[in-house]
Write a protein that holds these residues in place. Structure first.
Motif, short mmCIF file in Angstrom:
data_model
loop_
_atom_site.label_atom_id
_atom_site.label_comp_id
_atom_site.label_asym_id
_atom_site.label_seq_id
_atom_site.Cartn_x
_atom_site.Cartn_y
_atom_site.Cartn_z
N HIS A 91 0.86 -1.18 0.00
CA HIS A 91 0.00 0.00 0.00
C HIS A 91 0.90 1.23 0.00
CE1 HIS A 91 -3.00 2.96 0.90
NE2 HIS A 91 -3.96 2.05 0.96
N TYR A 92 0.72 2.11 -1.00
CA TYR A 92 1.64 3.24 -1.14
C TYR A 92 1.18 4.49 -0.40
CZ TYR A 92 6.03 2.83 -3.74
OH TYR A 92 7.34 2.60 -4.09
N GLY A 93 0.16 4.36 0.47
CA GLY A 93 -0.27 5.48 1.30
C GLY A 93 -0.70 6.69 0.49
N GLN A 96 -0.29 7.18 -3.44
CA GLN A 96 -1.12 6.54 -4.48
C GLN A 96 -1.74 7.60 -5.38
OE1 GLN A 96 -2.08 2.27 -2.35
NE2 GLN A 96 -3.83 3.63 -2.63
N TRP A 115 11.04 6.55 0.54
CA TRP A 115 9.66 6.08 0.38
C TRP A 115 9.58 4.86 -0.53
CZ3 TRP A 115 7.47 11.66 -0.41
CH2 TRP A 115 7.15 12.21 0.85
N PRO A 122 7.47 4.03 6.00
CA PRO A 122 6.28 4.08 5.15
C PRO A 122 6.01 5.51 4.68
CG PRO A 122 5.63 3.95 7.46
CD PRO A 122 7.14 3.94 7.44
N PRO A 125 0.22 8.20 5.62
CA PRO A 125 -1.01 7.42 5.38
C PRO A 125 -1.99 8.16 4.47
CG PRO A 125 -0.98 8.31 7.62
CD PRO A 125 0.36 8.62 7.03
N ARG A 150 -3.41 1.75 5.63
CA ARG A 150 -3.53 3.10 5.05
C ARG A 150 -2.21 3.51 4.43
NH1 ARG A 150 -8.03 1.40 7.86
NH2 ARG A 150 -9.70 2.94 7.73
N THR A 151 -1.17 2.76 4.71
CA THR A 151 0.15 2.89 4.11
C THR A 151 0.95 1.68 4.57
OG1 THR A 151 2.10 4.31 3.79
CG2 THR A 151 1.21 4.20 6.02
#
Ligand code: DG2
Length: 249
Positions: A91-93, A96, A115, A122, A125, A150-151
């Motif tokens: 998840h790229y938080g 994205q 990142w 991370p 978020p 969320r990230t």
């Protein structure tokens, strides 16, 4: 002795790979080039006589479609299939939907690479009301809320991927099956880190190319016979991995 064979396949080029956008859990499709890469991946499997008995994918369209196109090309479209969110891309938080080149220009090389490739930092978020949030997506409706990311950093991916590895993939390998895992740049980096026992520092340098099968023969303790595995097309893999490393530049 080899107990079983694992084949890792990163999906072919996606719409957002082509547009140079951070993707993560956003469910984008393959480009026409990505579809061709997936078919070529399947032809390589067939040419090498490496025929999967079972396939595991993420719950994302680009990995699902890659597996289908590749297996179709290898005449193995009929094998058993299992899917899990635990094989999803990292998840790229809040990144994205953001452009990689613009992010590099805005935040600088060090933050950008932290990142993208640091093991334990991370991105910020993502907000639940962000247009690229997955909160409310029906495919995660049964996922306990505290597990919904969320990230994620790569360390988080290793931690959520390993239960699926041990519970679902390892039993297939120990049963002597040839197992195909069709997944993503970072979820496969997490798996390779575990298999090859790559250090937290060294994993930053590892990039997985799209559409080229990576073969691991595993011993009974699930250690690779050849460290790093073997790409079915090593020349193409080298060039493609370098292109991934240079994204944003
Ligand atoms: C890419 C990886 O994931 O990006 O989420 O943007 O493999 O699903 O296309 P994939 C993304 P990088 O970490 O290499 O920037």
């Amino acid at each position: 002795p080899t107990v079983g064979t694992l084949v890792l396949l990163r999906h072919g080029e996606s719409d957002w790979n082509a547009k140079n956008l951070f993707t993560g859990w956003v469910d984008v499709d393959l480009t026409a080039k990505g579809e061709n890469e997936a078919r070529r991946g399947g032809e390589l499997l067939r040419e090498h006589g490496l025929l999967p008995d079972v396939v595991h994918t993420s719950v994302m369209r680009r990995a699902i479609r890659t597996a289908e196109l590749a297996l179709n090309a290898a005449d193995r479209h009929w094998i058993a299939v299992r899917r899990s969110w635990r094989l999803n891309e990292r998840h790229y938080g809040a990144l994205q939907g953001k452009n990689k080149k613009q992010t590099l220009e805005e935040y600088g090389e060090e933050q950008f690479m932290l990142w993208r490739r640091s093991y334990d930092t991370p991105p910020p978020p993502i907000a639940d009301d962000d247009e690229w949030s997955q909160v409310g997506d029906p495919r995660y409706a049964l996922l306990p809320t505290e597990l919904m990311p969320r990230t994620e950093c790569l360390k988080d991916v290793v931690e959520r991927m390993l239960p699926y590895w041990y519970d679902s993939i390892v039993p297939d390998i120990l049963a002597g099956r040839t197992v195909l895992v069709a997944a993503h740049g970072n979820s496969l980096r997490a798996l390779v880190k575990h298999l090859d026992q790559i250090s937290d520092e060294a994993i930053a340098k590892l990039n997985i190319p799209t559409g080229i099968p990576l073969r691991y023969d595993l011993d009974p303790l699930l250690r690779p016979q050849t460290l790093g595995g073997t790409y079915l097309d090593p020349e193409a893999a080298k060039a493609a991995a370098a292109a991934v490393a240079n994204q944003g530049r």
